[in-house]
Every structure is written in structure tokens, then in C-alpha cells.
Scaffold this motif. Structure first.
Motif, short mmCIF file in Angstrom:
data_model
loop_
_atom_site.label_atom_id
_atom_site.label_comp_id
_atom_site.label_asym_id
_atom_site.label_seq_id
_atom_site.Cartn_x
_atom_site.Cartn_y
_atom_site.Cartn_z
N SER A 183 12.70 3.99 0.16
CA SER A 183 13.11 3.84 -1.23
C SER A 183 13.21 2.36 -1.57
O SER A 183 13.79 1.57 -0.82
CB SER A 183 14.48 4.51 -1.44
N GLY A 184 12.61 1.96 -2.69
CA GLY A 184 12.59 0.56 -3.06
C GLY A 184 11.35 -0.17 -2.60
O GLY A 184 11.17 -1.36 -2.88
N ALA A 185 10.45 0.53 -1.89
CA ALA A 185 9.20 -0.07 -1.42
C ALA A 185 8.04 0.44 -2.26
O ALA A 185 8.03 1.58 -2.73
CB ALA A 185 8.97 0.28 0.05
N ARG A 209 2.31 -7.07 -10.69
CA ARG A 209 3.09 -7.76 -11.73
C ARG A 209 4.01 -6.81 -12.48
O ARG A 209 5.07 -7.23 -12.99
CB ARG A 209 2.16 -8.47 -12.71
N LYS A 210 3.64 -5.55 -12.56
CA LYS A 210 4.44 -4.56 -13.30
C LYS A 210 5.56 -3.95 -12.46
O LYS A 210 6.57 -3.49 -12.99
CB LYS A 210 3.55 -3.44 -13.82
N ASP A 211 5.36 -3.92 -11.14
CA ASP A 211 6.33 -3.26 -10.25
C ASP A 211 7.57 -4.12 -10.05
O ASP A 211 7.49 -5.33 -9.87
CB ASP A 211 5.70 -2.97 -8.89
N LYS A 212 8.73 -3.46 -10.04
CA LYS A 212 10.00 -4.14 -9.83
C LYS A 212 10.55 -3.90 -8.43
O LYS A 212 11.70 -4.24 -8.16
CB LYS A 212 11.02 -3.67 -10.88
N SER A 213 9.75 -3.33 -7.56
CA SER A 213 10.22 -2.99 -6.22
C SER A 213 10.56 -4.25 -5.43
O SER A 213 10.00 -5.33 -5.66
CB SER A 213 9.15 -2.19 -5.48
N LYS A 257 7.07 4.27 -3.47
CA LYS A 257 6.13 4.33 -4.59
C LYS A 257 4.76 3.93 -4.05
O LYS A 257 4.65 2.97 -3.29
CB LYS A 257 6.56 3.39 -5.71
N VAL A 258 3.72 4.67 -4.45
CA VAL A 258 2.39 4.42 -3.91
C VAL A 258 1.35 4.39 -5.03
O VAL A 258 1.33 5.26 -5.89
CB VAL A 258 2.00 5.51 -2.88
N HIS A 259 0.48 3.38 -4.98
CA HIS A 259 -0.68 3.29 -5.86
C HIS A 259 -1.93 3.46 -5.01
O HIS A 259 -2.17 2.66 -4.09
CB HIS A 259 -0.73 1.95 -6.59
#
Length: 268
Positions: free
Chosen positions: A47-49, A147-151, A96-98
């Protein structure tokens, strides 16, 4: 009598939720295919990654090609299958995964010889044939999402299947960008995980994979800390036997995920 009934009713409403089995949390990702789309979230240890997973080649470029039982094995298909399996493992641990390279039809496949196609896109965009344009496209997408991710912890993982002389069996190679301290730490954590797994499952063989800096385009041009993996030699018969088995592809994904978890815990 009325008091007893009320008391029993009270106990039922208070204790029932506590006694009821907690339903497991699940997630869904259509890119995994119908059979694997739904996954169970087994923990929050990531969590948070946030991860940007990129399988090599794709679209008009199949990558390296090996011949197995008279049929072609395309590097991009096997790298993609392992990336999807890795994505599923990371998601199941709360990350979170892209998934940067995508094929909406394939999904995770359990077959030996994975059918070849040119359907792959880069986040929905057609993949260019020109190599530099192709690499720039995936780096641009990774950087845009970064740039969009706050992780708090963000990592890019590039997976390829190596191509060397047919007679050369290889282990997994781990590369990090030059002078990247965090990239080297991640690569070393992955290497140590694989080393232990080989000691356990193939104690007499030994693990000859290495960690090294490499001045690759994708490592130089992605903003997040990145690692680049080469998983065996698709032209070597023994490595082919490893890659065509679904359980081995899943094991590779599991081990990569385990190494990532170790690195994440060290970086917190």
C-alpha cells in the motif's frame, strides 16, 4: 420472557457481524483475461507503492524469436505474459499498477506456445516501428503517469527475454541505470531473492544471474527509479523449456514480486 427475547435479539445483532466470516477483498483487471480478471487482495504490504510495468517490444516488433518444436516463440508474448502475472501479484498486495504495454485480447495465458500477434499498444496508442520512437513512447507514458501519481514509492520495471547464441543458457540478469543508488538496491534485492529461490528449488545448479549498471535508453529516460530484467535466452532449448511452462512464468512473477516487497520495506 420478553426481556429474554430482547436479550437474545440484542446478542444476535451484536455478535453476528463479529462471528460472520469476513469476505476477502477482490479487485478486477480486464487485461488479465476472463479467467484471471478477478484477483484477491491478500495484504496491504505494498500500500502506497506504484509501479509502471513495461514488457519489451510489442506491436510491429516481436523482439527475439526462438524455434520450439517447429514453432516460433516471440519474445514480446512471453515478456507480456510475465508482466501481467507480475501486475496481478503486485495488485494482490495492495499496490497501484500501470501496465504500459497492453493487448486487450490476450490476457494471462497458460499455454506453452503463445500465439503471436501485433495487437499490442502503448496505453492504447499504436506502437511505432522505429526503435527510438518506440522506446521514447513508453518512457513518455511512464513519466506522464509518474508526474500524476502521489505514491511514496514509485518504480518502473522493464521485462525482456534475452537473445544470445542458441547454445548459451542464461540466468536472469538485472540492470539499473548508471549511478542509480535506489535502482541498484532494487536490482540487488531481486537478485538476492532469485539466488535464494534457486538454492531452494535447484540446489545443485546454482544461480549465475548478475546485477550491473547498463546505459539503456529506457533506464536513462524514465523519471522513476527503474530496473531492467532479462529472463533467460529464448533461443536456448533449456531456457525455452523454462519459459513455455505456465508455472515457471508464474514463479518468475512471484519471485520478482517478492524481491520488490523486500525493497519496498527497506525504502520505507
Amino acid at each position: 420472557m420478553r426481556v429474554s427475547v430482547l436479550f437474545v435479539t440484542f446478542l444476535f445483532f451484536v455478535l453476528s457481524p463479529l462471528l460472520a466470516k469476513k469476505k476477502p477483498r477482490t479487485g478486477k483487471e480486464s487485461l488479465f483475461g476472463k479467467e484471471y480478471a478477478t484477483y484477491q487482495i491478500i495484504s496491504n504490504e505494498l500500500s502506497g507503492a506504484c509501479f509502471y510495468l513495461v514488457s519489451g517490444h510489442g506491436g510491429p516488433d516481436p523482439g527475439a524469436i526462438g524455434i520450439y518444436q517447429g514453432r516460433q516463440l516471440h519474445e514480446d508474448e512471453y515478456a507480456y505474459d510475465i508482466i501481467l502475472r507480475l501486475a496481478r501479484e503486485l495488485l494482490s498486495r495492495g499496490a497501484k499498477v500501470h501496465i504500459i504495454i497492453q493487448d486487450k485480447k490476450d490476457g494471462i495465458r497458460d499455454g506453452h506456445v503463445l500465439a503471436n500477434s501485433k495487437r499490442e499498444t502503448c496505453m492504447g496508442d499504436p506502437i511505432p516501428l522505429n526503435q527510438v520512437a518506440r522506446l521514447k513512447q513508453r518512457c513518455d507514458w511512464v513519466n506522464k503517469l509518474y508526474r500524476k501519481d502521489k505514491s511514496n514509492y514509485k518504480r518502473a520495471v522493464f521485462i525482456h527475454v534475452d537473445s544470445r547464441s542458441q547454445g548459451q543458457q542464461t540466468d536472469v540478469f538485472f540492470y539499473n541505470a548508471p549511478k542509480s543508488i535506489k535502482g541498484k538496491r532494487l536490482a540487488n534485492n531481486l537478485h538476492r531473492t532469485f539466488d535464494k529461490k534457486y538454492d531452494k528449488h535447484q540446489p545443485n545448479r546454482g544461480f549465475r544471474g548478475t546485477v550491473s549498471e547498463r546505459n539503456l535508453y529506457v533506464l536513462r529516460n524514465t523519471t522513476p527509479v527503474a530496473v531492467f530484467l532479462e529472463l533467460g535466452n529464448i533461443r536456448n532449448k533449456r531456457d525455452q523449456q523454462r519459459l513455455v511452462l505456465k508455472n515457471n512464468r508464474q514463479a518468475l512473477a512471484n519471485w520478482i514480486a517478492e524481491g520488490i516487497v523486500k525493497d519496498y520495506k527497506q525504502g520505507k
